[in-house]
Write an enzyme that holds these catalytic residues in place. Structure first.
Site, PDB file in Angstrom:
ATOM      1  N   SER A  32       0.838  -1.205   0.000  1.00 21.51           N
ATOM      2  CA  SER A  32       0.000   0.000   0.000  1.00 21.51           C
ATOM      3  C   SER A  32       0.872   1.254   0.000  1.00 21.51           C
ATOM      4  O   SER A  32       1.540   1.558   0.998  1.00 21.51           O
ATOM      5  CB  SER A  32      -0.908  -0.023   1.238  1.00 21.51           C
ATOM      6  OG  SER A  32      -1.323   1.282   1.585  1.00 21.51           O
TER       7      SER A  32
HETATM    8  N1  LIG Z   1      -7.240   8.864   0.456  1.00 18.66           N
HETATM    9  C1  LIG Z   1      -6.459   7.785   1.023  1.00 18.66           C
HETATM   10  C2  LIG Z   1      -6.460   6.622   0.025  1.00 18.66           C
HETATM   11  C3  LIG Z   1      -5.848   5.360   0.591  1.00 18.66           C
HETATM   12  C4  LIG Z   1      -6.086   4.161  -0.312  1.00 18.66           C
HETATM   13  O1  LIG Z   1      -6.616   4.271  -1.428  1.00 18.66           O
HETATM   14  N2  LIG Z   1      -5.685   2.974   0.175  1.00 18.66           N
HETATM   15  C5  LIG Z   1      -5.896   1.753  -0.546  1.00 18.66           C
HETATM   16  C6  LIG Z   1      -4.706   0.820  -0.354  1.00 18.66           C
HETATM   17  S1  LIG Z   1      -3.227   1.555  -0.972  1.00 18.66           S
HETATM   18  C7  LIG Z   1      -7.128   1.068   0.039  1.00 18.66           C
HETATM   19  O2  LIG Z   1      -7.034   0.432   1.058  1.00 18.66           O
HETATM   20  N3  LIG Z   1      -8.274   1.285  -0.572  1.00 18.66           N
HETATM   21  C8  LIG Z   1      -9.525   0.789  -0.105  1.00 18.66           C
HETATM   22  C9  LIG Z   1     -10.561   1.864  -0.221  1.00 18.66           C
HETATM   23  O3  LIG Z   1     -10.270   2.957  -0.775  1.00 18.66           O
HETATM   24  O4  LIG Z   1     -11.693   1.643   0.229  1.00 18.66           O
HETATM   25  C10 LIG Z   1      -5.040   8.301   1.323  1.00 18.66           C
HETATM   26  O5  LIG Z   1      -4.687   9.403   0.879  1.00 18.66           O
HETATM   27  O6  LIG Z   1      -4.281   7.644   2.036  1.00 18.66           O
END
Ligand SMILES: N[C@@H](CCC(=O)N[C@@H](CS)C(=O)NCC(=O)O)C(=O)O
EC number: 2.5.1.18
Length: 223
Positions: free
Chosen positions: A16
């Site tokens: 991630s």
């Molecule tokens: N807006 C968040 C996005 C984080 C994200 O997209 N994480 C991914 C893994 S890298 C995830 O777990 N997505 C699941 C989801 O968006 O529901 C950030 O800036 O950290």
């Protein structure tokens, strides 16, 4: 005294990229915020995604957005990274390796440097993180000796380490984790969860600390 206790737990996976940003920021704030402890917890992302959620990359529009989002965020946080066009996202072996390091090396330095080397491989230099040789390379680059790397690789295949990673995953799922980075803050006996590397301002508000941007230790430039 219990009433002043604050604790932050970060659940992350090296598959991630957003977790990398959150990890770096929490390391920078560890001695700035008055928190008892920032626990960095290794965790298998696929387990959560298999639990009914989908990674953003499976939606073509989100994938396009993710590229520009990551470019801006990596600039903002000072953590260069680029999405690999094709590379296995299977981080299970890598996260078992990280778990083995965390179990044996109670001081966090090794956990931090090994995690960061794995993120660099996947998200900066676009190298494999699934094979033992790749984990060895990452461990050596992180400053472990060849003997230590060997020991951690063996340990990472043991049942207690596999169980440990499962129990951390279970812990996150109990907090209804659906994606990463997933941060659980405890203040005065109350727990609050935050999803994303973009939730630090809100998180700081909850724990009663100040969000000073991505570089809390940087001296303010004078004109
Ligand atoms: N807006 C968040 C996005 C984080 C994200 O997209 N994480 C991914 C893994 S890298 C995830 O777990 N997505 C699941 C989801 O968006 O529901 C950030 O800036 O950290």
């Amino acid at each position: 005294m219990f009433s002043s206790r604050k604790m932050i737990k970060l659940f992350y996976d090296v598959a991630s990229p957003y977790s990398w940003l959150a990890f770096e920021v929490l390391c920078r704030y560890r001695n700035v915020w008055n928190v008892d402890l920032i626990v960095l917890k290794g965790f298998a992302l696929t387990c959560v995604l298999n639990f009914g959620n989908k990674p953003p990359g499976l939606n073509p529009s989100k994938l396009i957005y993710m590229d520009s989002d990551l470019t801006l965020l990596s600039e903002y946080f000072g953590v260069p990274m680029f999405r690999p066009s094709s590379l296995s996202k299977d981080s299970l072996n890598a996260m078992r390796f990280v778990t083995a390091v965390a179990e044996r090396e109670k001081e966090r330095d090794a956990l931090e440097s090994v995690s960061i080397e794995l993120w660099k491989r996947m998200w900066r230099t676009h190298q494999d993180i699934t094979q033992p040789a790749s984990l060895t390379e990452a461990g050596l680059k992180a400053g472990l000796s060849a003997n230590e790397v060997e020991e951690f690789l063996t340990l990472s295949k043991s049942q207690p380490i596999k169980d440990k990673l499962k129990s951390v995953t279970r812990e996150a799922l109990e907090y209804k984790c659906f994606g990463l980075p997933f941060i659980v803050c405890h203040v005065n006996g109350k727990a609050e969860v935050f999803f994303g590397s973009d939730k630090f301002e809100l998180m700081a508000y909850f724990i009663g600390e100040k969000w000073m941007g991505p570089y809390p230790n940087k001296p303010i430039a004078t004109m």
